[in-house]
Design an enzyme around this catalytic site. Sequence first.
Site, PDB file in Angstrom:
ATOM      1  N   ASP A 117       9.312   4.574  -3.451  1.00 22.30           N
ATOM      2  CA  ASP A 117       9.529   3.138  -3.678  1.00 22.30           C
ATOM      3  C   ASP A 117       8.340   2.295  -3.238  1.00 22.30           C
ATOM      4  OD1 ASP A 117      11.984   2.823  -5.018  1.00 22.30           O
ATOM      5  OD2 ASP A 117      13.042   3.468  -3.208  1.00 22.30           O
ATOM      6  N   HIS A 150      -6.573  10.795  -5.157  1.00 23.17           N
ATOM      7  CA  HIS A 150      -5.464  10.451  -6.064  1.00 23.17           C
ATOM      8  C   HIS A 150      -5.602   9.014  -6.556  1.00 23.17           C
ATOM      9  CE1 HIS A 150      -2.825  13.966  -5.584  1.00 23.17           C
ATOM     10  NE2 HIS A 150      -3.314  14.031  -4.357  1.00 23.17           N
ATOM     11  N   CYS A 184      -7.202  15.991  -7.925  1.00 18.16           N
ATOM     12  CA  CYS A 184      -6.980  16.766  -6.702  1.00 18.16           C
ATOM     13  C   CYS A 184      -6.936  18.259  -7.019  1.00 18.16           C
ATOM     14  CB  CYS A 184      -5.735  16.261  -5.977  1.00 18.16           C
ATOM     15  SG  CYS A 184      -5.827  16.600  -4.216  1.00 18.16           S
ATOM     16  N   THR A 235      34.584  -4.023 -13.905  1.00 17.63           N
ATOM     17  CA  THR A 235      34.082  -4.631 -12.660  1.00 17.63           C
ATOM     18  C   THR A 235      34.617  -3.943 -11.402  1.00 17.63           C
ATOM     19  OG1 THR A 235      35.893  -6.213 -12.499  1.00 17.63           O
ATOM     20  CG2 THR A 235      33.989  -6.881 -13.806  1.00 17.63           C
ATOM     21  N   GLU A 269      -4.179   7.554  -8.909  1.00 14.64           N
ATOM     22  CA  GLU A 269      -2.933   6.961  -9.407  1.00 14.64           C
ATOM     23  C   GLU A 269      -2.264   6.035  -8.390  1.00 14.64           C
ATOM     24  OE1 GLU A 269      -3.484  10.149  -8.727  1.00 14.64           O
ATOM     25  OE2 GLU A 269      -1.679  11.224  -8.099  1.00 14.64           O
TER      26      GLU A 269
END
Length: 545
Positions: A74, A517, A382, A191, A519
């Site tokens: 996250d 890395h 890598c 719901t 990314e």
Amino acid sequence: MAKQKKYIFVTGGVLSSIGKGISAASIGMLMEQRGIKVTMIKMDPYLNVDPGTMSPFQHGEVFVLDDGAETDLDLGHYSRFVQTAQFSRKNSFTTGRIYDAVIRRERAGGYLGKTVQVIPHITDEIKKHIQEASADVDLAIVEVGGTVGDIESLPFLEAIRQMKVEEGAENVLFVHLTLVPYIAAAGELKTKPTQHSVKELREIGIQPDILLCRSDRKLPKDVKDKIGLFCNVPGHHVFSALDVSSIYEVPLNYHDEGLDERIAEKLHIWTGRPDLSKWSEMVEKIRNPKSEVTIGIVGKYTDWRDSYKSLSEALIHGGVANDVRVNMVYIDSEEIEKGNRDLLRSVDAILIPGGFGERGIEGKILAIEFARTENVPFFGICLGMQLAVIEFARNVAGLKNANSAEFKPACDQNVIDIMESQKSVKDLGGTMRLGAYPCQILEKHDGKTTRAFAAYEQELISERHRHRFEVSNPFRKAIEEKGLLVSGKFISKESGTELVEMVELPNHPWFLGCQFHPEFLSKPLKAHPLFAAFVRAARDSAGVK
Ligand code: GLN
């Protein structure tokens, strides 16, 4: 008087994987775009002290920060959605880390003979961690991992309940993400799961202020009002969290329903409206690109995208930069080992990402040989770079047994090896090169601009690492003489030792490997230069104009 700090706590209910991280990141992005200084924090309820030792199969990728912290994936979402916040090891912590701190203090006599308990000692430690991570900002968005109802997350929920009392109701906002499924047989949005989830939260003393309801369609007003009534919030505090084709649409949808306006109101934050024009343009490019390219990703975790989350996002960003859609095809390296080369022929470019362990290695080396000899654009990250060096050593430099000490510790041609200085360290974790390191880029070679410099357009860069092995310096000469160019290197200030950071093939359309890395630093509004360059090469190789 100092400005009052504000906190938004994001919890999730009903199911896991309904997008809590993206929702939290979207709130962060919207509030930042309103001109507020934000940070984001992730609290994970498991006992591992950090996710560094966890399998990406189980938990998704490990996201590495500049300071070397190995964090939850996250943090990757946060980094991509929020532009200015700098994340460090403080922004991601687990139950394990909290207990570790408390137990160490107890052993050192820090509790002066008191009985050490979950409440108040663990909860106090959690609050302290939240406050430390949000020291320099006006608003902290804190995501509580797990799902409400789990035993593990209770101490976190108790800590945030207390914070609302201590910090003042107008400074703390509880946002709860739930699921509102559409049941086709009944033709209705249901719901009940949301009602149950909120009931559970309220039982532990948390009344959510805002509900985000994940569903496949917009919630009509009557459904919002119904949810509001049962959950004790006004209907206009209930928002649709729509399924989307690109995660970058999420904040725009929230904004359209007025979420950031409502948050600002509830927290008494006075700001202008956000400027989302650049973000909308980027989403439009993802939705309607001019053309497309196909990139083959050769790896062994072929069936789980989450373990390469940042990588696939970085490729999407590279696509935005070149106005193409990037189709990612995951190719199982063991299939290539079995001789199946057609998989490689069907793609415009080949990427080999980072990885650990021997499985599938020879297939990846065959894929690299294919890319090198057939002039297919190649990007090795890598482990991908290490294997490119091995392939070149074996097939061009005549080092027939070239290998890596990771796979063949006793081999005498380990062109990839552990650094001499690390050989005596027994604890594997202690030998990892983690976090940001500077890299010196070579601008020109034989009068020609290197691929590395062409991408970055600067000589000194900083990139994040997570690996144990390096190109072995004693073998460099043999490899470089045969034409593999070292276009980026790290030079240790203390010892002057050089480490290879980037390699490339000057006479190939685009063949580049990096030990770091990239990314982890790519953002949707600013594609990482290497991903932008690689996707451009793929586009050129696909013949797309
Ligand atoms: N396994 C290799 C190493 O430890 C590569 C690691 C990686 O790709 N992140 O050096």
